[in-house]
Design an enzyme around this catalytic site. Sequence first.
Site, short mmCIF file in Angstrom:
data_model
loop_
_atom_site.label_atom_id
_atom_site.label_comp_id
_atom_site.label_asym_id
_atom_site.label_seq_id
_atom_site.Cartn_x
_atom_site.Cartn_y
_atom_site.Cartn_z
N ASP A 285 -2.00 -33.04 85.47
CA ASP A 285 -1.30 -31.91 86.69
C ASP A 285 -1.11 -32.81 87.93
OD1 ASP A 285 -4.11 -32.14 87.07
OD2 ASP A 285 -4.31 -29.75 87.13
N SER B 254 -13.84 -27.66 83.69
CA SER B 254 -12.24 -27.47 84.27
C SER B 254 -11.63 -26.14 83.76
CB SER B 254 -11.56 -28.72 83.84
OG SER B 254 -10.27 -28.37 84.40
N TYR C 194 -5.60 -3.91 88.08
CA TYR C 194 -6.55 -3.78 88.83
C TYR C 194 -6.63 -4.64 90.57
CZ TYR C 194 -8.49 -2.11 84.53
OH TYR C 194 -8.75 -1.61 83.20
N SER D 174 -8.70 14.80 80.69
CA SER D 174 -8.97 14.59 79.15
C SER D 174 -7.69 14.84 78.46
CB SER D 174 -10.10 15.56 79.07
OG SER D 174 -10.28 15.31 77.54
N HIS E 109 -37.33 8.91 88.86
CA HIS E 109 -37.27 8.99 87.30
C HIS E 109 -36.15 9.89 86.90
CE1 HIS E 109 -41.19 6.95 87.73
NE2 HIS E 109 -41.51 8.00 88.54
#
Length: 477
Positions: free
Chosen positions: A80, A327, A14, A282, A152
């Site tokens: 860290d 965090s 993505y 499909s 509608h």
Amino acid sequence: MSHDRYISPFETRYASKEMQYIFSEDNKFKTWRRLWIALAKAEKAQGLNITQEQIDELEKYKDDINYDVAVAREKECRHDVMSHVYAYGVQCPGAKGIIHLGATSCYVGDNTDILVMKEALEVVRRKLLNVMALLAKFAREYKDMPALAYTHLQPAQLTTVGKRATLWLHELYLDYEELCRRMESLALLGSKGTTGTQASFVELFEGDGAKIKAVEQAIAEEMGLPRVVPVSGQTYSRKVDYNVLSTLSGIAQSAMKFGNDLRLLANFKEMEEPFEKNQIGSSAMPYKRNPMRCERICALARYVMVDVLNPAFTAGTQWFERTLDDSANKRVAVAEAFLATDAILNILINVCDGLVVYPKVVRARIMAELPFMASENIMMSAVKKGGDRQELHEKIRVYAQQAAKVVKEEGGKNDLIERICADESFGLNAEEIEAILRPEDFTGRSAEQVEEFLTDIIEPILKENEKLLGEKAELSV
């Protein structure tokens, strides 16, 4: 790619590489080093015992991060920020003692989060502008083409294909305005210290408030975001994350509206998203052309709209000057909201760059409904020929109900016009009625509204940002 562990679909399917890098570890840690350099420069300028040689040493390694050392150190110290302070000091032994001087972890963590969000919002803004430009072009091209409008989800007075596109575009315009306001409101945490009181800097600068403020302002200007929050605890207010993600949620809402509308129009066979030559709609039904991209837009939009609840709860659970329960959640929620929004905008660019319209279907669907909508116009034409308005009104009402029954109960075509032509009391022949049934006469000011909206509102924005336009989006799936 590894197949034996979970990999986020944002990475593989993505989000763009550009947005993925913005939220990468590499971008984060390089920003930390820029912040440490900015801190050292500002402290030196205000008289602390920091040399130019130390700053030059820090500059030399600002993009050359020794990750192996940092990772090994974090396994020992479980922190860290301190592991990266240590790793930077290994590379810069001469500057080791002044790295992170007077700062707390949130100095690099929170300031970096704001800078990363600013960088990501700039990408969102650019892609949003490209979607707006594509929809503006489409709206102008189809500004005159009549189409059924719906209230509608039932056929209502006509609009035009282009006018409907301006409804999608206007919602994105509202998002754009909100996005610009949000970007303008961003401010760094600055150098506020452990509980926001700057106590460590009071010690360093022997209580000189002017120097402490000068250090903070110099850091902000060095980082390219000259505003700092006026007061804070250890962190910037987590409402900032909520506000930013709310802006992204707004874009997701508009995208979902567009995606759902286009899915409905695909069902009507009036419009479609682009369909690739070899695309399979499909696995079971070879004839299908499913609106897969718009479905993906809607799915990802739902994710963003729900994700905004995360920073809302985080903002509400920050006890006093800070707690750490933000965090872990924040690392995931903020990044993924941006990755999902980026994916949505990529798909929108792809879809809006190839929208398909089927004019004959659009026209046929109008003509199936227009006799009902034009009944008042037909009646008034008959009255001008001497007919009785009350009598004709009642006849049209009855004929319309009969025609509707043929359509709904018998599956036939709308024969209202044939019924009226056969009734001599109307005094109208088929040619005269057909002249009344011109869809272009039923679209009101649609075309003018398109022109006015594009000319007055959208095109000035696009012209101002024309160097950012022309982007294409290749989708992974």
